[in-house]
Write a protein that holds these residues in place. Structure first.
Motif, short mmCIF file in Angstrom:
data_model
loop_
_atom_site.label_atom_id
_atom_site.label_comp_id
_atom_site.label_asym_id
_atom_site.label_seq_id
_atom_site.Cartn_x
_atom_site.Cartn_y
_atom_site.Cartn_z
N LEU A 66 2.72 -45.56 -31.93
CA LEU A 66 2.36 -46.67 -31.04
C LEU A 66 0.86 -46.88 -31.07
O LEU A 66 0.08 -45.94 -30.92
N SER A 67 0.45 -48.13 -31.30
CA SER A 67 -0.96 -48.46 -31.32
C SER A 67 -1.18 -49.69 -30.46
O SER A 67 -0.26 -50.49 -30.26
N PRO A 68 -2.39 -49.86 -29.94
CA PRO A 68 -2.65 -51.02 -29.10
C PRO A 68 -2.65 -52.30 -29.92
O PRO A 68 -2.85 -52.28 -31.13
N GLY A 69 -2.38 -53.40 -29.24
CA GLY A 69 -2.42 -54.69 -29.90
C GLY A 69 -1.29 -55.59 -29.47
O GLY A 69 -0.35 -55.17 -28.81
N LEU A 70 -1.40 -56.82 -29.87
CA LEU A 70 -0.42 -57.85 -29.53
C LEU A 70 0.76 -57.78 -30.49
O LEU A 70 0.58 -57.67 -31.70
N ARG A 71 1.94 -57.84 -29.95
CA ARG A 71 3.15 -57.90 -30.75
C ARG A 71 3.88 -59.18 -30.39
O ARG A 71 4.05 -59.49 -29.22
N THR A 72 4.30 -59.90 -31.39
CA THR A 72 4.98 -61.17 -31.17
C THR A 72 6.44 -61.03 -31.55
O THR A 72 6.76 -60.55 -32.64
N ASP A 82 11.45 -51.30 -29.28
CA ASP A 82 10.49 -51.06 -30.36
C ASP A 82 9.30 -50.24 -29.87
O ASP A 82 8.82 -49.33 -30.55
N GLY A 83 8.80 -50.58 -28.68
CA GLY A 83 7.66 -49.86 -28.11
C GLY A 83 7.99 -48.40 -27.82
O GLY A 83 7.21 -47.50 -28.11
N LEU A 84 9.17 -48.17 -27.25
CA LEU A 84 9.58 -46.80 -26.95
C LEU A 84 9.78 -45.99 -28.23
O LEU A 84 9.41 -44.81 -28.29
N CYS A 85 10.38 -46.60 -29.24
CA CYS A 85 10.56 -45.91 -30.52
C CYS A 85 9.21 -45.54 -31.13
O CYS A 85 9.03 -44.42 -31.63
#
Length: 87
Positions: free
Chosen positions: A21-27, A11-14
């Protein structure tokens, strides 16, 4: 349980490639494929339908999974419920 690090990395690479891509917490959890219960080996096959139902109930909120051990109170319970932190 299997923690699917590959899902978050993918998901991050996509998002990076899409320039979204933006900063922040992903759960990542049961609802988005970040955690799964493998059924290889056939040991859980007899329970597959029940386990799927339980997973659906957890994702929908019908079952609340506690995030601190029963009986833990005070500051340790608050710390446990907050989860791991980053320095």
């Amino acid at each position: 349980m299997v923690i699917r690090f590959d899902v978050g990395i993918y998901d991050g690479l996509c998002a990076l490639l899409d320039v979204t891509l933006s900063p922040g917490l992903r759960t990542y959890d049961l609802s988005n494929g970040g955690i799964e219960l493998p059924q290889s080996g056939g040991f859980l096959t007899p329970y597959a339908a029940r386990l799927e139902k339980l997973q659906q109930d957890i994702v929908s909120g019908r079952i609340d999974v506690p995030n601190a051990p029963k009986g833990l109170v005070g500051s340790p319970a608050v710390d446990a419920a907050a989860g791991p932190g980053c320095p």
